[in-house]
Design a protein around this motif. Structure first.
Motif, short mmCIF file in Angstrom:
data_model
loop_
_atom_site.label_atom_id
_atom_site.label_comp_id
_atom_site.label_asym_id
_atom_site.label_seq_id
_atom_site.Cartn_x
_atom_site.Cartn_y
_atom_site.Cartn_z
N LEU A 43 0.68 -1.20 -0.07
CA LEU A 43 0.18 -0.08 -0.10
C LEU A 43 0.76 1.36 0.09
CD1 LEU A 43 -3.18 -0.34 2.44
CD2 LEU A 43 -3.04 0.59 0.05
N GLU A 44 1.87 1.18 0.84
CA GLU A 44 2.79 2.22 0.88
C GLU A 44 3.30 2.52 -0.45
OE1 GLU A 44 6.14 2.09 3.68
OE2 GLU A 44 7.29 3.56 2.72
N SER A 45 3.85 1.36 -1.19
CA SER A 45 4.35 1.76 -2.47
C SER A 45 3.46 2.12 -3.75
CB SER A 45 5.10 0.15 -2.78
OG SER A 45 5.89 -0.22 -2.05
N SER A 46 2.13 1.96 -3.36
CA SER A 46 1.34 2.25 -4.40
C SER A 46 0.96 3.82 -4.60
CB SER A 46 -0.13 1.34 -4.22
OG SER A 46 -0.65 1.90 -2.88
N CYS A 47 1.71 4.47 -3.45
CA CYS A 47 1.36 6.10 -3.65
C CYS A 47 2.71 6.55 -3.28
CB CYS A 47 0.61 6.47 -2.48
SG CYS A 47 0.11 8.35 -2.34
N ILE A 83 -12.11 16.15 -0.40
CA ILE A 83 -11.32 15.38 0.24
C ILE A 83 -10.51 14.27 -0.67
CG2 ILE A 83 -11.18 13.40 1.91
CD1 ILE A 83 -13.75 14.52 3.17
N LEU A 84 -9.33 14.22 -0.63
CA LEU A 84 -8.51 13.38 -1.35
C LEU A 84 -8.25 11.97 -0.32
CD1 LEU A 84 -7.03 12.23 -3.82
CD2 LEU A 84 -4.95 13.71 -3.22
N PHE A 85 -8.33 10.91 -0.47
CA PHE A 85 -8.06 9.77 0.37
C PHE A 85 -7.06 9.23 -0.32
CE2 PHE A 85 -8.26 5.80 2.52
CZ PHE A 85 -8.54 6.28 4.10
N VAL A 86 -5.47 9.21 0.39
CA VAL A 86 -4.77 8.05 -0.04
C VAL A 86 -4.28 7.01 0.85
CG1 VAL A 86 -3.79 9.97 -1.54
CG2 VAL A 86 -2.85 9.51 0.70
N PRO A 87 -3.43 6.03 0.66
CA PRO A 87 -3.44 5.39 -0.56
C PRO A 87 -4.36 4.33 -0.93
CG PRO A 87 -1.63 4.43 0.71
CD PRO A 87 -2.58 5.41 1.60
N ASP A 88 -5.21 4.11 0.04
CA ASP A 88 -6.18 2.70 -0.05
C ASP A 88 -7.47 2.80 -0.64
OD1 ASP A 88 -7.30 0.32 -0.02
OD2 ASP A 88 -6.92 -0.11 1.97
N GLU A 89 -7.82 2.38 -2.10
CA GLU A 89 -8.89 3.04 -2.58
C GLU A 89 -10.29 1.93 -1.84
OE1 GLU A 89 -9.66 1.83 -6.55
OE2 GLU A 89 -8.37 0.04 -6.37
N ASN A 90 -9.77 0.68 -1.25
CA ASN A 90 -10.75 -0.13 -0.65
C ASN A 90 -11.30 0.40 0.79
OD1 ASN A 90 -11.01 -2.00 -2.46
ND2 ASN A 90 -9.00 -2.45 -2.05
N THR A 127 -12.53 11.65 -3.34
CA THR A 127 -11.60 11.27 -4.39
C THR A 127 -10.56 10.17 -4.00
OG1 THR A 127 -11.56 13.50 -5.68
CG2 THR A 127 -9.86 11.97 -6.18
N LEU A 128 -10.76 9.11 -4.56
CA LEU A 128 -9.86 7.93 -4.04
C LEU A 128 -8.65 7.69 -4.72
CD1 LEU A 128 -12.54 5.33 -3.27
CD2 LEU A 128 -11.56 6.95 -1.52
N TRP A 129 -7.55 7.47 -4.13
CA TRP A 129 -6.03 7.43 -4.81
C TRP A 129 -6.24 5.83 -5.27
CZ3 TRP A 129 -2.19 10.57 -6.02
CH2 TRP A 129 -0.95 9.84 -6.59
N ARG A 130 -5.80 5.22 -6.25
CA ARG A 130 -6.08 4.04 -6.69
C ARG A 130 -5.03 2.88 -6.31
NH1 ARG A 130 -9.92 3.99 -10.62
NH2 ARG A 130 -10.14 1.75 -9.89
N GLY A 131 -4.87 2.93 -4.94
CA GLY A 131 -3.79 1.99 -4.25
C GLY A 131 -4.54 0.89 -3.75
N SER A 132 -4.02 -0.22 -3.27
CA SER A 132 -4.51 -1.08 -2.56
C SER A 132 -3.53 -2.29 -1.92
CB SER A 132 -5.59 -2.01 -3.48
OG SER A 132 -4.65 -2.61 -4.58
N CYS A 133 -3.76 -2.97 -1.01
CA CYS A 133 -3.02 -3.97 -0.64
C CYS A 133 -2.97 -5.29 -1.22
CB CYS A 133 -3.21 -4.25 0.89
SG CYS A 133 -2.63 -5.99 1.38
N HIS A 134 -1.76 -5.91 -1.72
CA HIS A 134 -1.76 -6.97 -2.38
C HIS A 134 -2.16 -8.36 -1.81
CE1 HIS A 134 1.85 -7.75 -0.17
NE2 HIS A 134 1.97 -8.91 -0.72
#
Ligand code: 13P
Ligand code: SF4
Length: 310
Positions: A88-92, A147-154, A168-175
């Motif tokens: 998740l950290e790496s996705s932003c 609001i911008l929410f980072v990095p977890d879209e879920n 607005t959601l940043w398109r990150g997620s946990c693998h």
């Protein structure tokens, strides 16, 4: 060396260094058992901020140890394996967020960052949240700013649903969490019809829709303890099962298999071992060190979080 020998050495070194051992609930069982405190991201951050020990041996992933260092810079923070990162950290990446905010300057976003992010991202945020206080904190966000929410879209989508706040959601997620599927949960429910489904908010919506309860790792313990149900399907990283079985005896906890290992496992969390914990206390390395100006900027939204989630 045998585990008992390593544990004895760790205890001796801990005393010698005046250290405290903190562990996240996804750590290996033997690490959880040797730790002074086991918890979720919020509880660990609070503990790290308040400890009077000289050294914090942080058994978790990098952003967690970094957070401890931001909150309590006069302590030496050790991370047994410095490669323990987080998808998740790496996705932003900080650079991408900086560019996005620059390109959308006129929007004047109120940036809410999930604690699973780098110090650079924290420094750009207005407030930090964890999975256990996200709803409470999003509710306090100013109504006159987008609001911008980072990095977890879920997690972001779940909190938006709970609070009714558009984000607005940043398109990150946990693998690890994005691998859980609806079919897996349905299959487990068929096999254990009396079981309740308890899931982490990092899971995708199709999975969350099948849950009886959605919460952080810490809250899972309280929920399973208080519930009248006797069996639970746990939809998160499998390290939590050790804690659940230890702290909620007499109930059954079923895990869902995903990933190449056939179990829901965060390979970054599992990088820490007893041997590496012993080594880091012996060698006082790897140590987390942070540029002071960045630390000071990242501290502001973290402190705001701690104040708001009192
Ligand atoms: P918790 O704060 O619920 O422990 O979650 C941390 C995490 O990394 C989940 O993947
Ligand atoms: Fe990061 Fe996912 Fe591992 Fe949690 S489980 S530390 S979010 S990679």
């Amino acid at each position: 060396m045998q585990a008992s020998g390593l544990i004895a050495e760790i205890r001796q070194l801990k005393k010698h260094r005046n250290a405290v051992i903190l562990a996240h609930s996804y750590q290996r069982p033997e690490i959880q058992d040797v730790a002074d405190f086991v918890g979720d991201s919020l509880a660990l951050a609070r503990y790290a901020q308040q400890t009077s020990c000289d050294v914090i041996a942080f058994c978790g992933v990098h952003f967690m140890a970094e957070t401890a260092c931001i909150l309590n810079p006069s302590r030496t923070v050790l991370l047994p394996d410095k490669e323990a990162s987080c998808s998740l950290e790496s996705s932003c990446p900080t650079g991408e967020l900086t560019d996005f905010l620059q390109a959308n300057k006129e929007k004047n976003y109120y940036v809410i960052a999930y604690i699973n992010c780098s110090i650079g991202v924290k420094a750009l945020a207005d407030v930090i949240v964890t999975s256990s206080n996200a709803q409470q904190i999003v509710e306090t966000a100013p109504v006159d700013r987008p609001i911008l929410f980072v990095p977890d879209e879920n997690l972001g989508a779940w909190v938006a649903e709970k609070t009714g706040r558009k984000m607005t959601l940043w398109r990150g997620s946990c693998h690890v969490h994005r691998l859980f599927t609806r079919d897996q949960i349905l299959q487990a429910k068929q096999q254990f019809p009396d079981a309740q489904v308890v899931c982490h908010p990092e899971c995708r919506e199709v999975v969350r829709l099948l849950a009886d309860h959605i919460c952080s790792t810490e809250k899972m313990i309280n929920y399973c303890r208080q519930s009248s149900a006797k069996c639970f399907i746990i939809v998160t990283e499998n390290g939590i099962l050790h804690r659940l079985r230890k702290l909620v005896p007499g109930k059954d906890f079923i895990s869902i298999s995903t990933g190449t290992c056939g179990c829901a496992e965060c390979e970054f969390m599992k990088l820490n071992t007893l041997e590496k914990l012993r080594n880091c206390l012996r060698d006082m390395s790897p140590v987390i060190s942070l540029p002071e100006d960045l630390r000071a900027r990242a501290l502001v939204p973290l402190q705001r979080m701690l104040e708001l989630s009192c």
